[in-house]
Design a protein around this motif. Structure first.
Motif, short mmCIF file in Angstrom:
data_model
loop_
_atom_site.label_atom_id
_atom_site.label_comp_id
_atom_site.label_asym_id
_atom_site.label_seq_id
_atom_site.Cartn_x
_atom_site.Cartn_y
_atom_site.Cartn_z
N ALA A 10 123.77 -48.69 53.11
CA ALA A 10 122.76 -49.15 52.15
C ALA A 10 123.46 -49.55 50.86
CB ALA A 10 121.76 -48.04 51.87
N GLY A 11 123.14 -50.74 50.31
CA GLY A 11 123.80 -51.21 49.10
C GLY A 11 125.15 -51.84 49.39
N HIS A 12 125.28 -52.51 50.53
CA HIS A 12 126.57 -53.00 51.03
C HIS A 12 127.21 -54.08 50.18
CE1 HIS A 12 123.93 -56.21 52.38
NE2 HIS A 12 124.97 -56.94 52.69
N ARG A 13 126.46 -54.67 49.27
CA ARG A 13 127.03 -55.74 48.43
C ARG A 13 127.59 -55.18 47.11
NH1 ARG A 13 122.64 -60.65 48.34
NH2 ARG A 13 123.43 -61.85 50.11
N GLY A 14 127.30 -53.94 46.81
CA GLY A 14 127.70 -53.36 45.53
C GLY A 14 129.15 -52.93 45.51
N VAL A 16 130.49 -49.88 45.50
CA VAL A 16 130.81 -48.84 46.48
C VAL A 16 130.47 -49.29 47.89
CG1 VAL A 16 130.25 -46.49 47.23
CG2 VAL A 16 130.52 -46.99 44.79
N GLY A 17 129.29 -49.89 48.08
CA GLY A 17 128.86 -50.29 49.42
C GLY A 17 129.84 -51.25 50.07
N SER A 18 130.32 -52.22 49.30
CA SER A 18 131.27 -53.20 49.87
C SER A 18 132.60 -52.52 50.22
CB SER A 18 131.49 -54.37 48.91
OG SER A 18 131.97 -53.90 47.65
N GLN A 39 116.02 -58.47 51.46
CA GLN A 39 115.57 -58.24 52.84
C GLN A 39 114.85 -56.89 52.99
OE1 GLN A 39 119.47 -58.61 54.55
NE2 GLN A 39 119.11 -60.69 55.30
N CYS A 40 115.26 -55.91 52.20
CA CYS A 40 114.65 -54.58 52.32
C CYS A 40 114.73 -53.88 50.97
CB CYS A 40 115.36 -53.76 53.40
SG CYS A 40 114.64 -52.11 53.60
N ASP A 41 113.61 -53.88 50.26
CA ASP A 41 113.55 -53.21 48.94
C ASP A 41 113.37 -51.71 49.19
OD1 ASP A 41 111.57 -53.61 45.89
OD2 ASP A 41 112.99 -52.06 46.54
N LEU A 42 114.40 -50.95 48.91
CA LEU A 42 114.41 -49.52 49.25
C LEU A 42 113.45 -48.70 48.39
CD1 LEU A 42 118.26 -49.11 49.81
CD2 LEU A 42 116.48 -49.31 51.57
N THR A 43 112.83 -49.32 47.37
CA THR A 43 111.80 -48.59 46.62
C THR A 43 110.46 -48.64 47.36
OG1 THR A 43 111.09 -50.50 45.30
CG2 THR A 43 112.89 -49.14 44.41
N ALA A 63 124.71 -46.07 49.49
CA ALA A 63 125.39 -46.59 48.29
C ALA A 63 124.48 -47.53 47.51
CB ALA A 63 126.67 -47.31 48.69
N ALA A 64 123.18 -47.44 47.78
CA ALA A 64 122.20 -48.27 47.05
C ALA A 64 121.60 -47.42 45.94
CB ALA A 64 121.10 -48.75 47.99
N ALA A 65 121.51 -48.00 44.75
CA ALA A 65 120.91 -47.29 43.61
C ALA A 65 120.77 -48.27 42.46
CB ALA A 65 121.79 -46.11 43.18
N ARG A 66 119.99 -47.88 41.47
CA ARG A 66 119.97 -48.59 40.18
C ARG A 66 121.11 -47.99 39.37
NH1 ARG A 66 117.89 -52.93 37.89
NH2 ARG A 66 115.84 -52.53 38.81
N VAL A 67 122.13 -48.76 39.08
CA VAL A 67 123.37 -48.27 38.47
C VAL A 67 123.72 -49.10 37.24
CG1 VAL A 67 125.84 -47.85 38.87
CG2 VAL A 67 124.21 -47.52 40.73
N GLY A 68 124.30 -48.44 36.26
CA GLY A 68 124.75 -49.18 35.08
C GLY A 68 125.59 -48.30 34.19
N LEU A 106 125.23 -40.25 47.65
CA LEU A 106 126.15 -40.35 46.52
C LEU A 106 125.46 -39.98 45.22
CD1 LEU A 106 128.07 -43.61 47.46
CD2 LEU A 106 128.99 -41.29 47.37
N GLY A 107 125.93 -38.90 44.59
CA GLY A 107 125.46 -38.52 43.26
C GLY A 107 126.39 -39.13 42.24
N SER A 108 126.76 -38.34 41.23
CA SER A 108 127.67 -38.83 40.19
C SER A 108 128.14 -37.64 39.35
CB SER A 108 126.93 -39.83 39.29
OG SER A 108 127.68 -40.06 38.12
N MET A 163 129.89 -36.18 44.88
CA MET A 163 129.75 -36.44 43.44
C MET A 163 130.98 -37.21 42.96
SD MET A 163 126.88 -35.23 42.89
CE MET A 163 126.31 -35.14 44.59
N PRO A 164 130.94 -38.54 42.97
CA PRO A 164 132.11 -39.31 42.52
C PRO A 164 132.24 -39.32 41.01
CG PRO A 164 130.65 -40.63 43.93
CD PRO A 164 129.89 -39.42 43.51
N THR A 165 133.45 -39.42 40.53
CA THR A 165 133.74 -39.63 39.11
C THR A 165 133.55 -41.12 38.80
OG1 THR A 165 135.37 -39.13 37.39
CG2 THR A 165 136.21 -40.13 39.42
N ASN A 166 133.93 -41.56 37.60
CA ASN A 166 133.81 -42.98 37.24
C ASN A 166 134.66 -43.83 38.17
OD1 ASN A 166 132.92 -41.45 34.87
ND2 ASN A 166 132.82 -43.47 33.86
#
Ligand SMILES: NC(=O)C1=CN([C@@H]2O[C@H](COP(=O)(O)OP(=O)(O)OC[C@H]3O[C@@H](n4cnc5c(N)ncnc54)[C@H](OP(=O)(O)O)[C@@H]3O)[C@@H](O)[C@H]2O)C=CC1
Ligand SMILES: C[C@H]1O[C@H](OP(=O)(O)OP(=O)(O)OC[C@H]2O[C@@H](n3cnc4c(=O)[nH]c(N)nc43)[C@H](O)[C@@H]2O)[C@@H](O)[C@@H](O)C1=O
Length: 312
Positions: A10-14, A16-18, A39-43, A63-68, A106-108, A163-166
């Motif tokens: 999930a989130g394969h273009r991001g 982490v996902g890529s 194609q698939c809005d996970l919300t 690996a899909a999420a709202r990230v920034g 994946l947390g953070s 829980m990945p770091t930066n």
């Protein structure tokens, strides 16, 4: 996980996902399914249910999420908490309901208290107040951890949480406002060099400390843990070493070849003073990062100039 196991990233273009798709390819896993956001809005729960019922993956890397970065988190709290709670709730529940064999969440490192003892161990979770610039996203991530633990306890669902770091690396988000510090400074110094600028601005005071893990190392840790770890306990993923933002900025300025001055903009937030991970649990499981920071940053700059600079 076998070579012909059906795996959904999930989130394969991001970022982490890529990297997870690349790591699975290197390890010989060829039966990968993906879907773009369009194609698939996970919300949307029904969309997630229909997608998983149709494809029936055995393994899911989430690996899909709202990230920034810090500014996006600090200025768009509603999007960060709503989208991430919706995405996590839908995909964890529907993965279990559709019979997924194993799930990786994946947390953070931002889930830990703002002033947690350093380096931060997994047991420091929920022992103190969160960092205010990203508490919304952190709460969503903590909810995802708890949901994975609850589905393991009640239903025996094999969900694990990392829980990945930066992170940094190719295919990152280089937008000047919503990005994290590494891609932001790569772009800033690149553009300042092109303009012949005498200085470039770096947010905050330069004193906060951050740990930086190459995204391909994280992806390999995800494949390693999907294959070798099943448990309720969260697992930190990092390098165990950190540096100040000033040191990072000087390293990136040198890699980019910008010869102007670095000016610190104290009107921008510093965020948490330090968030170095204790990685002894992961080390004990037998995994170590492989990539050197300076080489990884240089590779990321090369990716930026080849792929993103012209679109910037
Ligand atoms: N980057 C970092 O430094 C760190 C990241 N992480 C975690 O790693 C994971 C991945 O982060 P990262 O790769 O950096 O993030 P990116 O923003 O690079 O990738 C996120 C992906 O999720 C997709 N996505 C977002 N919302 C939806 C949605 N509603 N439906 C379907 N797809 C959606 C995006 O697609 P689109 O762009 O098309 O919307 C994108 O492909 C996240 O869980 C993040 O919390 C953890 C620690 C550090
Ligand atoms: C992965 C992690 O990432 C975020 O937390 P963060 O580490 O604070 O984020 P950041 O990378 O944006 O900033 C790190 C430091 O760098 C400084 N900084 C300097 N100059 C720029 C700059 O130009 N852009 C950015 N973004 N930061 C800058 C900035 O002021 C800060 O002191 C959250 O998403 C959190 O939820 C999370 O999970």
């Amino acid at each position: 996980m076998h070579r012909d196991s059906k795996i959904y990233v999930a989130g394969h273009r991001g970022l982490v996902g890529s990297a997870i798709v690349r790591a699975l390819g290197r390890a010989g896993y060829g039966n990968i399914i993906t879907a773009t956001h369009a194609q698939c809005d996970l919300t949307e729960q029904a969309a997630v249910r229909d997608f998983l019922a149709l494809h029936k993956p055995e393994y899911v890397f989430m690996a899909a999420a709202r990230v920034g970065g810090i500014l996006a988190n600090d200025t768009r709290p509603a999007e960060f908490i709503r989208d991430n709670l919706a995405i996590e709730t839908n995909i964890i529940h529907e993965a279990w309901a559709s019979g997924v064999r194993k799930f990786l969440f994946l947390g953070s490192s931002c889930i830990y208290p703002r002033l947690a003892p350093q380096p931060m161990r997994e047991e420091h979770l929920l022992t103190g107040p969160l960092e205010s610039t990203n508490e919304w996203y952190a709460i969503a991530k903590i909810a995802g951890i708890k949901m994975c633990q609850a589905y393991r306890r009640q239903y025996g669902f094999d969900a694990i949480s990392l829980m990945p770091t930066n992170l940094y690396g190719p295919a990152d988000n280089f937008d000047p406002v919503s990005s994290h510090v590494v891609p932001a400074l790569i772009r800033k110094f690149h553009e300042a060099k092109a303009l012949g600028a005498k200085q470039a601005s770096v947010w905050g005071t330069g004193t906060p400390r951050r740990e930086f893990l190459h995204v391909d190392d994280l992806a390999e840790a995800c494949v390693f843990l999907m294959r070798n770890y099943s448990g309720e306990d969260i697992v930190n993923v990092g390098t165990g070493r950190d540096m100040s933002i000033r040191e990072l900025a000087e390293m990136i300025r040198d890699i980019v070849g910008f010869d102007g001055d670095i000016v610190f903009d104290a009107s921008r937030p510093d965020g948490t003073p330090q968030k170095l991970l204790d990685v002894s649990r992961l080390t004990a499981l037998g995994w170590h990062p492989a990539r050197d920071l300076r080489e990884g940053l240089a590779e990321t700059y090369a990716w930026f100039t080849a792929n993103a600079a012209s679109r910037a």
